[in-house]
Design a protein around this motif. Structure first.
Motif, PDB file in Angstrom:
ATOM      1  N   MET A   1       0.850  -1.209   0.000  1.00 37.74           N
ATOM      2  CA  MET A   1       0.000   0.000   0.000  1.00 37.74           C
ATOM      3  C   MET A   1       0.879   1.250   0.000  1.00 37.74           C
ATOM      4  SD  MET A   1      -2.903  -0.801   2.845  1.00 37.74           S
ATOM      5  CE  MET A   1      -3.833  -2.328   2.874  1.00 37.74           C
ATOM      6  N   SER A   2       0.573   2.204  -0.890  1.00 38.90           N
ATOM      7  CA  SER A   2       1.397   3.408  -0.921  1.00 38.90           C
ATOM      8  C   SER A   2       1.009   4.315   0.246  1.00 38.90           C
ATOM      9  CB  SER A   2       1.198   4.143  -2.244  1.00 38.90           C
ATOM     10  OG  SER A   2      -0.106   4.665  -2.294  1.00 38.90           O
ATOM     11  N   ALA A   3       2.008   5.090   0.701  1.00 44.98           N
ATOM     12  CA  ALA A   3       1.770   5.918   1.889  1.00 44.98           C
ATOM     13  C   ALA A   3       0.618   6.892   1.665  1.00 44.98           C
ATOM     14  CB  ALA A   3       3.040   6.671   2.239  1.00 44.98           C
ATOM     15  N   ASP A   4       0.515   7.450   0.449  1.00 51.89           N
ATOM     16  CA  ASP A   4      -0.550   8.437   0.218  1.00 51.89           C
ATOM     17  C   ASP A   4      -1.849   7.792  -0.277  1.00 51.89           C
ATOM     18  OD1 ASP A   4       0.010   7.735  -2.366  1.00 51.89           O
ATOM     19  OD2 ASP A   4       0.345   9.775  -3.086  1.00 51.89           O
ATOM     20  N   LEU A   5      -1.927   6.473  -0.210  1.00 54.51           N
ATOM     21  CA  LEU A   5      -3.146   5.705  -0.554  1.00 54.51           C
ATOM     22  C   LEU A   5      -3.471   5.711  -2.044  1.00 54.51           C
ATOM     23  CD1 LEU A   5      -5.360   6.965   2.387  1.00 54.51           C
ATOM     24  CD2 LEU A   5      -4.645   4.591   2.095  1.00 54.51           C
ATOM     25  N   SER A   6      -2.581   6.277  -2.882  1.00 51.35           N
ATOM     26  CA  SER A   6      -2.884   6.297  -4.317  1.00 51.35           C
ATOM     27  C   SER A   6      -2.631   4.913  -4.915  1.00 51.35           C
ATOM     28  CB  SER A   6      -2.045   7.356  -5.023  1.00 51.35           C
ATOM     29  OG  SER A   6      -0.692   7.033  -4.879  1.00 51.35           O
ATOM     30  N   THR A   7      -3.196   4.681  -6.091  1.00 50.66           N
ATOM     31  CA  THR A   7      -3.023   3.396  -6.773  1.00 50.66           C
ATOM     32  C   THR A   7      -2.601   3.676  -8.226  1.00 50.66           C
ATOM     33  OG1 THR A   7      -5.261   3.248  -7.668  1.00 50.66           O
ATOM     34  CG2 THR A   7      -4.936   2.446  -5.413  1.00 50.66           C
ATOM     35  N   ASP A   8      -2.340   2.605  -8.963  1.00 44.51           N
ATOM     36  CA  ASP A   8      -1.941   2.778 -10.367  1.00 44.51           C
ATOM     37  C   ASP A   8      -3.146   2.978 -11.291  1.00 44.51           C
ATOM     38  OD1 ASP A   8       0.647   2.454  -9.675  1.00 44.51           O
ATOM     39  OD2 ASP A   8       0.701   0.288 -10.084  1.00 44.51           O
ATOM     40  N   ALA A   9      -4.341   2.805 -10.765  1.00 46.46           N
ATOM     41  CA  ALA A   9      -5.535   2.868 -11.630  1.00 46.46           C
ATOM     42  C   ALA A   9      -5.725   4.277 -12.195  1.00 46.46           C
ATOM     43  CB  ALA A   9      -6.769   2.455 -10.833  1.00 46.46           C
ATOM     44  N   GLU A  10      -6.080   4.336 -13.465  1.00 56.07           N
ATOM     45  CA  GLU A  10      -6.342   5.633 -14.099  1.00 56.07           C
ATOM     46  C   GLU A  10      -7.736   6.105 -13.675  1.00 56.07           C
ATOM     47  OE1 GLU A  10      -7.284   7.494 -18.474  1.00 56.07           O
ATOM     48  OE2 GLU A  10      -6.680   5.396 -18.319  1.00 56.07           O
ATOM     49  N   ILE A  11      -7.828   7.338 -13.210  1.00 51.44           N
ATOM     50  CA  ILE A  11      -9.129   7.847 -12.761  1.00 51.44           C
ATOM     51  C   ILE A  11      -9.947   8.271 -13.983  1.00 51.44           C
ATOM     52  CG2 ILE A  11     -10.311   9.576 -11.353  1.00 51.44           C
ATOM     53  CD1 ILE A  11      -8.145   9.411  -9.337  1.00 51.44           C
ATOM     54  N   THR A  12     -11.117   7.670 -14.127  1.00 54.16           N
ATOM     55  CA  THR A  12     -11.921   7.911 -15.332  1.00 54.16           C
ATOM     56  C   THR A  12     -13.178   8.740 -15.056  1.00 54.16           C
ATOM     57  OG1 THR A  12     -13.016   5.770 -15.027  1.00 54.16           O
ATOM     58  CG2 THR A  12     -11.128   5.803 -16.510  1.00 54.16           C
ATOM     59  N   TRP A  13     -13.311   9.253 -13.824  1.00 54.00           N
ATOM     60  CA  TRP A  13     -14.454  10.128 -13.549  1.00 54.00           C
ATOM     61  C   TRP A  13     -14.339  11.391 -14.400  1.00 54.00           C
ATOM     62  CZ3 TRP A  13     -13.236   9.513  -7.674  1.00 54.00           C
ATOM     63  CH2 TRP A  13     -13.897   8.384  -7.168  1.00 54.00           C
ATOM     64  N   CYS A  14     -15.469  12.001 -14.733  1.00 56.54           N
ATOM     65  CA  CYS A  14     -15.472  13.241 -15.504  1.00 56.54           C
ATOM     66  C   CYS A  14     -14.803  14.350 -14.676  1.00 56.54           C
ATOM     67  CB  CYS A  14     -16.893  13.691 -15.798  1.00 56.54           C
ATOM     68  SG  CYS A  14     -17.933  12.422 -16.530  1.00 56.54           S
ATOM     69  N   PRO A  15     -14.052  15.241 -15.344  1.00 56.02           N
ATOM     70  CA  PRO A  15     -13.474  16.365 -14.592  1.00 56.02           C
ATOM     71  C   PRO A  15     -14.583  17.142 -13.875  1.00 56.02           C
ATOM     72  CG  PRO A  15     -12.620  16.293 -16.836  1.00 56.02           C
ATOM     73  CD  PRO A  15     -13.722  15.264 -16.767  1.00 56.02           C
ATOM     74  N   GLY A  16     -14.365  17.426 -12.597  1.00 55.67           N
ATOM     75  CA  GLY A  16     -15.356  18.191 -11.832  1.00 55.67           C
ATOM     76  C   GLY A  16     -16.376  17.336 -11.105  1.00 55.67           C
ATOM     77  N   CYS A  17     -16.359  16.031 -11.329  1.00 59.61           N
ATOM     78  CA  CYS A  17     -17.321  15.142 -10.676  1.00 59.61           C
ATOM     79  C   CYS A  17     -17.192  15.217  -9.149  1.00 59.61           C
ATOM     80  CB  CYS A  17     -17.060  13.701 -11.127  1.00 59.61           C
ATOM     81  SG  CYS A  17     -18.055  12.497 -10.234  1.00 59.61           S
ATOM     82  N   GLY A  18     -18.335  15.203  -8.458  1.00 57.03           N
ATOM     83  CA  GLY A  18     -18.321  15.241  -6.996  1.00 57.03           C
ATOM     84  C   GLY A  18     -17.651  14.034  -6.360  1.00 57.03           C
ATOM     85  N   ASN A  19     -17.484  12.969  -7.139  1.00 54.38           N
ATOM     86  CA  ASN A  19     -16.791  11.797  -6.583  1.00 54.38           C
ATOM     87  C   ASN A  19     -15.356  12.127  -6.166  1.00 54.38           C
ATOM     88  OD1 ASN A  19     -18.672   9.626  -6.582  1.00 54.38           O
ATOM     89  ND2 ASN A  19     -18.560   9.539  -8.810  1.00 54.38           N
ATOM     90  N   PHE A  20     -14.735  13.116  -6.832  1.00 54.50           N
ATOM     91  CA  PHE A  20     -13.370  13.491  -6.433  1.00 54.50           C
ATOM     92  C   PHE A  20     -13.354  14.015  -5.002  1.00 54.50           C
ATOM     93  CE2 PHE A  20     -12.825  13.689 -11.066  1.00 54.50           C
ATOM     94  CZ  PHE A  20     -11.600  13.041 -11.225  1.00 54.50           C
ATOM     95  N   GLY A  21     -14.386  14.793  -4.643  1.00 51.07           N
ATOM     96  CA  GLY A  21     -14.454  15.329  -3.283  1.00 51.07           C
ATOM     97  C   GLY A  21     -14.543  14.204  -2.265  1.00 51.07           C
ATOM     98  N   ILE A  22     -15.330  13.167  -2.609  1.00 56.44           N
ATOM     99  CA  ILE A  22     -15.488  12.042  -1.670  1.00 56.44           C
ATOM    100  C   ILE A  22     -14.174  11.268  -1.570  1.00 56.44           C
ATOM    101  CG2 ILE A  22     -16.802   9.936  -1.178  1.00 56.44           C
ATOM    102  CD1 ILE A  22     -19.175  11.185  -2.680  1.00 56.44           C
ATOM    103  N   LEU A  23     -13.511  11.077  -2.707  1.00 52.78           N
ATOM    104  CA  LEU A  23     -12.214  10.375  -2.695  1.00 52.78           C
ATOM    105  C   LEU A  23     -11.204  11.138  -1.828  1.00 52.78           C
ATOM    106  CD1 LEU A  23     -10.242   8.203  -3.825  1.00 52.78           C
ATOM    107  CD2 LEU A  23      -9.855   9.715  -5.775  1.00 52.78           C
ATOM    108  N   ASN A  24     -11.127  12.447  -2.031  1.00 58.01           N
ATOM    109  CA  ASN A  24     -10.162  13.235  -1.247  1.00 58.01           C
ATOM    110  C   ASN A  24     -10.521  13.230   0.230  1.00 58.01           C
ATOM    111  OD1 ASN A  24      -8.675  13.783  -3.507  1.00 58.01           O
ATOM    112  ND2 ASN A  24      -9.766  15.686  -3.960  1.00 58.01           N
ATOM    113  N   ALA A  25     -11.813  13.325   0.507  1.00 56.51           N
ATOM    114  CA  ALA A  25     -12.249  13.285   1.915  1.00 56.51           C
ATOM    115  C   ALA A  25     -11.887  11.933   2.525  1.00 56.51           C
ATOM    116  CB  ALA A  25     -13.756  13.524   2.014  1.00 56.51           C
TER     117      ALA A  25
END
Ligand SMILES: Cc1ncc(C[n+]2csc(CCOP(=O)(O)OP(=O)(O)O)c2C)c(N)n1
Ligand code: SF4
Length: 279
Positions: A1-25
């Protein structure tokens, strides 16, 4: 597991999607929980199917996809298999309040020690904008060009009635507040649900509305009746925060008593003996 919790997966959500806020939270949640002594290897996550479900790929934690509306059932099973874990289910509003509504109600009723984070964008986004149980009246999408003729469900009112012991609402545009709520939800022993207002920039862009009407409440309701009133308030302002929190008997403790399936493992011979005695 990476220290900052990031993964190799490419993020495919639309730019500006509210899901980014939930991921960051949620990444902040994991760090805050670590500060409170909950190691990240004690956290297990599961997601449903939909745009929201991709969060499983974007956070470097143990977890798995469930099928539609079943992430709540999956994490209940994981919790019973190892009660020492903290388990979280991510679900869309289609998942949680449509396809999986029975799992939500009965998890709340039995006070299963799980946390459900609902990415509530008021639409089935991945399947291109059908209306969902929380779509507003008048909501238009490809499957409803003339607008939704039904009133939206009030999911938190329903879950309070079902017996939920921790009920909260957050907004993906208020990341620090949202992460504080989810931390409290995970630390709460019992069924906790966080309904997250999540704009979908393609099919239900609610940023302007939620920026205007969301209002952080300072403390939970004093009692059940007040909580029911609070969660129904959404005409002029939309309160966000922890609405209700109460301690109640928790399912796995009631079910197992002092026994713990991980610590008190039954050996193969003991199992065979039990079966022999039973037969
Ligand atoms: C068995 C089955 N039923 C339905 C679908 C179609 N489907 C895919 S995602 C989805 C729901 C998505 O809505 P939601 O849970 O709100 O998630 P969002 O995409 O908005 O994050 C549906 C109905 C499917 N793929 N398989
Ligand atoms: S369709 Fe909507 S919910 Fe899905 S990634 Fe795009 S903005 Fe987000």
């Amino acid at each position: 597991m990476s220290a900052d919790l990031s993964t190799d997966a490419e993020i495919t959500w639309c730019p500006g999607c509210g899901n980014f806020g939930i991921l960051n939270a949620f990444k902040k949640v994991v760090k805050k929980l670590e500060d409170k002594g909950v190691d990240r290897d004690k956290l297990v996550i599961s997601g449903g199917i939909g745009c929201h479900g991709k969060i499983i790929d974007y956070v470097g934690l143990s977890g798995l996809y469930s099928i539609h509306g079943r992430s709540m059932a999956t994490v209940q099973g994981i919790k019973l298999g190892n009660p020492n874990l903290k388990v979280l289910a991510f679900a869309g509003d289609g998942d949680a309040f449509g396809e999986g509504i029975a799992h939500m109600i009965f998890a709340a009723k039995r006070n299963a020690d799980i946390t459900v984070v609902v990415h509530d964008n008021g639409t089935y986004a991945l399947t291109t904008g059908q209306f969902s149980p929380t779509s507003n009246k008048g909501f238009k999408g490809p499957s409803l060009p003339q607008g939704n003729i039904e009133e939206p469900l009030n999911p938190l009112g329903l879950l309070l009635e079902a017996g939920a012991s921790f009920v909260a609402r957050g907004y993906s545009g208020k990341i620090d507040h949202l992460s504080d709520i989810i931390v409290q939800a995970v630390l709460h022993e019992g069924f906790s649900v966080v309904d997250v207002l999540q704009p979908c920039v393609v099919f239900n862009n609610t940023y302007k509305l939620y920026n205007e009407i969301t209002e952080i409440i300072s403390k939970p309701a004093e009692n059940f009746e007040e909580a029911v009133m609070l969660v129904k308030e959404f005409r002029d302002r939309m309160p966000i925060g922890v609405f209700y929190k109460v301690n109640k008997p928790v399912f796995h403790r009631e079910f197992y008593g002092d026994w713990n399936p991980v610590v008190d493992k039954v050996s193969r011979n003991e199992r065979l003996k039990l079966i022999e005695d039973f037969v």
